[in-house]
Design an enzyme around this catalytic site. Structure first.
Site, PDB file in Angstrom:
ATOM      1  N   ASP A  11      -1.545  -3.934  13.182  1.00 25.85           N
ATOM      2  CA  ASP A  11      -0.745  -4.391  12.032  1.00 25.85           C
ATOM      3  C   ASP A  11      -0.492  -6.061  12.104  1.00 25.85           C
ATOM      4  OD1 ASP A  11       1.232  -5.303   9.923  1.00 25.85           O
ATOM      5  OD2 ASP A  11       1.182  -3.050   9.235  1.00 25.85           O
ATOM      6  N   ASP A  30       2.916  -7.439  10.872  1.00 24.85           N
ATOM      7  CA  ASP A  30       3.845  -7.320  11.951  1.00 24.85           C
ATOM      8  C   ASP A  30       3.769  -8.097  13.107  1.00 24.85           C
ATOM      9  OD1 ASP A  30       5.528  -5.191  10.752  1.00 24.85           O
ATOM     10  OD2 ASP A  30       4.124  -3.638  11.630  1.00 24.85           O
ATOM     11  N   THR A  32      -1.066   7.565  -1.024  1.00 26.17           N
ATOM     12  CA  THR A  32      -2.357   7.437  -1.614  1.00 26.17           C
ATOM     13  C   THR A  32      -3.048   6.244  -1.052  1.00 26.17           C
ATOM     14  OG1 THR A  32      -1.614   6.082  -3.298  1.00 26.17           O
ATOM     15  CG2 THR A  32      -0.945   8.409  -3.891  1.00 26.17           C
ATOM     16  N   ARG A  40       0.895  -1.090   0.058  1.00 25.98           N
ATOM     17  CA  ARG A  40      -0.017  -0.087  -0.245  1.00 25.98           C
ATOM     18  C   ARG A  40       0.897   1.122  -0.140  1.00 25.98           C
ATOM     19  NH1 ARG A  40      -4.619   0.577   4.439  1.00 25.98           N
ATOM     20  NH2 ARG A  40      -2.737   0.534   5.717  1.00 25.98           N
TER      21      ARG A  40
END
Length: 209
Positions: A200, A203, A108, A104
């Protein structure tokens, strides 16, 4: 019929609570992701085609049902989707696995493809995309578009957790795609993370933060 399936099985909800807890360690987190993927796979594969065959039991013959045709493929979106693969392989050891690398863009939030490797017969299989966190929906929409480009006609999306924004984006761009998730949370923060979510997932599952 709704294309969004929020799976409220008590075992799934218990495992999701483990994932949400910031005190959950890497080992327990990985195990919970694997177990959730196995449980969700039961529901996502409910519509697989069957064929009737006659087999010999130790005591006689019986007509029984077996999976028909080319069966199933799964496509984890790297890297977090890899955490769901073992849970499905435990249930369907012969499943074929494609790999799709998307990251990603931090500005944006748009998905950028960096790797793609699919089974040669992917177009003949029912495909489940593994995108553990359906957040903005950008990666899921891109993955669906890529698989349609391979000729896939039967595609489902499996996410451990979703945000309303991601669900809406998939519905708007690919309205026929069935989405399987354990919960739809309140929304996204300014960085595109699901709130309250679980952090996340990549992670946490790989211990990189």
């Amino acid at each position: 019929m709704s294309t969004l399936h929020v799976l409220d099985h008590p075992l799934l909800q218990h495992k999701l609570a483990i994932l949400r807890d910031k005190e959950t360690g890497v080992k327990e987190f990985r195990e919970a992701v694997t177990e959730m993927a196995t449980l969700m796979c039961y529901e996502a594969t409910r519509g697989l085609a069957l064929e009737q065959v006659e087999i010999e039991t130790p005591l006689g013959t019986v007509k029984a049902n077996r999976l028909a045709g080319k069966k199933l493929a799964i496509v984890p979106i790297l890297r977090a989707g890899l955490g769901m693969v073992d849970g499905i392989q435990n249930l369907i050891p012969a499943v074929k696995i494609g790999h799709l690398g998307l990251y990603r863009d931090p500005e944006t939030l748009d998905p950028i493809e960096y790797y793609c490797k699919m089974p040669r017969d992917i177009a003949e299989r029912d495909v489940i995309i593994l995108d553990p966190m359906l957040a903005t929906g950008g990666s899921a929409v891109a993955a669906i578009r890529i698989l349609k480009g391979y000729g896939c006609k039967h595609i489902k999306l499996m996410s451990l957790l979703a945000a309303p924004e991601g669900v809406e984006k998939v519905r708007n761009e690919h309205p026929e795609i069935e989405i399987y998730t354990a919960a739809v949370d309140q929304g996204l923060d300014e960085h595109g993370y699901i709130v309250p979510g679980l952090g996340d997932l990549g992670d946490r599952i790989f211990g990189t933060k």
